[in-house]
Design an enzyme around this catalytic site. Structure first.
Site, PDB file in Angstrom:
ATOM      1  N   ASP A   1       0.880  -1.163   0.000  1.00  0.00           N
ATOM      2  CA  ASP A   1       0.000   0.000   0.000  1.00  0.00           C
ATOM      3  C   ASP A   1       0.923   1.219   0.000  1.00  0.00           C
ATOM      4  O   ASP A   1       2.100   1.110   0.336  1.00  0.00           O
ATOM      5  CB  ASP A   1      -0.889  -0.047   1.243  1.00  0.00           C
ATOM      6  CG  ASP A   1      -1.737   1.190   1.395  1.00  0.00           C
ATOM      7  OD1 ASP A   1      -2.264   1.678   0.373  1.00  0.00           O
ATOM      8  OD2 ASP A   1      -1.869   1.680   2.533  1.00  0.00           O
ATOM      9  N   ARG A   2       0.431   2.390  -0.369  1.00  0.00           N
ATOM     10  CA  ARG A   2       1.292   3.575  -0.392  1.00  0.00           C
ATOM     11  C   ARG A   2       1.164   4.399   0.887  1.00  0.00           C
ATOM     12  O   ARG A   2       2.030   4.352   1.742  1.00  0.00           O
ATOM     13  CB  ARG A   2       0.972   4.442  -1.633  1.00  0.00           C
ATOM     14  CG  ARG A   2       2.062   5.454  -1.961  1.00  0.00           C
ATOM     15  CD  ARG A   2       1.625   6.512  -2.963  1.00  0.00           C
ATOM     16  NE  ARG A   2       0.812   7.541  -2.315  1.00  0.00           N
ATOM     17  CZ  ARG A   2       0.246   8.575  -2.940  1.00  0.00           C
ATOM     18  NH1 ARG A   2       0.389   8.716  -4.242  1.00  0.00           N
ATOM     19  NH2 ARG A   2      -0.472   9.456  -2.272  1.00  0.00           N
ATOM     20  N   ASP A   3       0.057   5.112   1.037  1.00  0.00           N
ATOM     21  CA  ASP A   3      -0.081   6.047   2.161  1.00  0.00           C
ATOM     22  C   ASP A   3      -0.121   5.316   3.501  1.00  0.00           C
ATOM     23  O   ASP A   3      -0.935   4.416   3.708  1.00  0.00           O
ATOM     24  CB  ASP A   3      -1.346   6.890   1.980  1.00  0.00           C
ATOM     25  CG  ASP A   3      -1.314   7.682   0.677  1.00  0.00           C
ATOM     26  OD1 ASP A   3      -0.304   8.363   0.424  1.00  0.00           O
ATOM     27  OD2 ASP A   3      -2.286   7.609  -0.087  1.00  0.00           O
TER      28      ASP A   3
ATOM     29  N   TYR B   1      -5.642  12.881   1.552  1.00  0.00           N
ATOM     30  CA  TYR B   1      -5.704  13.322   0.162  1.00  0.00           C
ATOM     31  C   TYR B   1      -4.427  14.029  -0.294  1.00  0.00           C
ATOM     32  O   TYR B   1      -4.432  15.129  -0.835  1.00  0.00           O
ATOM     33  CB  TYR B   1      -6.953  14.192  -0.074  1.00  0.00           C
ATOM     34  CG  TYR B   1      -8.203  13.439   0.318  1.00  0.00           C
ATOM     35  CD1 TYR B   1      -8.560  12.287  -0.371  1.00  0.00           C
ATOM     36  CD2 TYR B   1      -8.999  13.829   1.400  1.00  0.00           C
ATOM     37  CE1 TYR B   1      -9.680  11.543  -0.003  1.00  0.00           C
ATOM     38  CE2 TYR B   1     -10.122  13.097   1.772  1.00  0.00           C
ATOM     39  CZ  TYR B   1     -10.454  11.966   1.063  1.00  0.00           C
ATOM     40  OH  TYR B   1     -11.556  11.238   1.433  1.00  0.00           O
TER      41      TYR B   1
ATOM     42  N   SER C   1      -9.070   7.702  -3.947  1.00  0.00           N
ATOM     43  CA  SER C   1     -10.431   8.198  -4.182  1.00  0.00           C
ATOM     44  C   SER C   1     -10.477   9.719  -4.257  1.00  0.00           C
ATOM     45  O   SER C   1     -11.486  10.286  -4.698  1.00  0.00           O
ATOM     46  CB  SER C   1     -11.380   7.707  -3.091  1.00  0.00           C
ATOM     47  OG  SER C   1     -11.064   8.318  -1.860  1.00  0.00           O
TER      48      SER C   1
ATOM     49  N   CYS D   1     -16.376   0.066  -8.236  1.00  0.00           N
ATOM     50  CA  CYS D   1     -15.461  -0.478  -9.243  1.00  0.00           C
ATOM     51  C   CYS D   1     -14.857  -1.781  -8.743  1.00  0.00           C
ATOM     52  O   CYS D   1     -15.038  -2.167  -7.599  1.00  0.00           O
ATOM     53  CB  CYS D   1     -14.349   0.530  -9.505  1.00  0.00           C
ATOM     54  SG  CYS D   1     -13.351   0.821  -8.042  1.00  0.00           S
TER      55      CYS D   1
HETATM   56 ZN   LIG Z   1     -11.423   1.639  -8.773  1.00  0.00          ZN
END
Ligand SMILES: [Zn+2]
Length: 174
Positions: A8-10, A19, A53, A97
């Site tokens: 994962d990044r953050d 954000y 997101s 999604c």
């Molecule tokens: Zn997505």
């Protein structure tokens, strides 16, 4: 086959900030480079999978995200670390999604360019949704780090819980 570490990044690679999209706000977590250099020597490949997101919500654009991602990859390259690919889900939760974690769309994308050795691959995340992504994708080796969002350790489904990415070299043995 490819032993892959999905990151994962953050909260895992960089300090969690809501954000985040500006280079000047991106701070690498201590030990990320030494850990990945060590694991790369041991034959692991790295894929970053990140929910963004903020793009779907209109807080920043895909273009701004791409600028930050290119810069981040360059920082890894300068440390001799090859990140095979950085996948992002740009959608907001209400778009339903297939790529937003804990859905496995980003791992499925990685499986098209890598011959993933599932039993010897790992996923590192700070959120329960990261760990659930691994479970959904049949990746059994998981580490949840305390360096990102707070979580209830008694409810964690991760195999291991450590302070940060600095510690994963002691967990990942082979
Ligand atoms: Zn997505």
């Amino acid at each position: 086959m490819d032993k892959v570490i999905f990151l994962d990044r953050d909260g895992v690679i960089n300090i969690e900030k809501d954000y985040l999209y500006k280079i000047e706000d991106f701070e690498f977590i201590d030990g990320v480079f030494s850990s990945l250099q060590d694991l790369q020597k041991r034959g692991f490949k790295f894929v970053i999978i990140t929910n963004q997101s903020g793009i779907g919500r209109g807080y920043y654009t895909l273009e701004q995200y791409n600028i930050l991602t290119s810069w981040m990859k360059e920082q890894f390259q300068q440390q001799g670390i090859d990140i095979v690919e950085v996948y992002c889900c740009p959608h907001s939760p209400d778009e339903s999604c297939e790529c937003r974690k804990p859905n496995i769309g980003m791992i499925e994308q990685a499986s098209k360019i890598l011959n993933i050795d599932y039993p010897n691959s790992w996923l590192i995340g700070d959120k329960s949704s990261d760990i659930q992504t691994a479970i959904n994708a049949n990746i059994q080796n998981t580490i949840q780090v305390r360096s990102g969002h707070q979580f209830d350790e008694s409810k964690s489904k991760a195999n291991y819980i450590v302070d940060s990415i600095k510690d994963i070299v002691n967990i990942i043995k082979e």
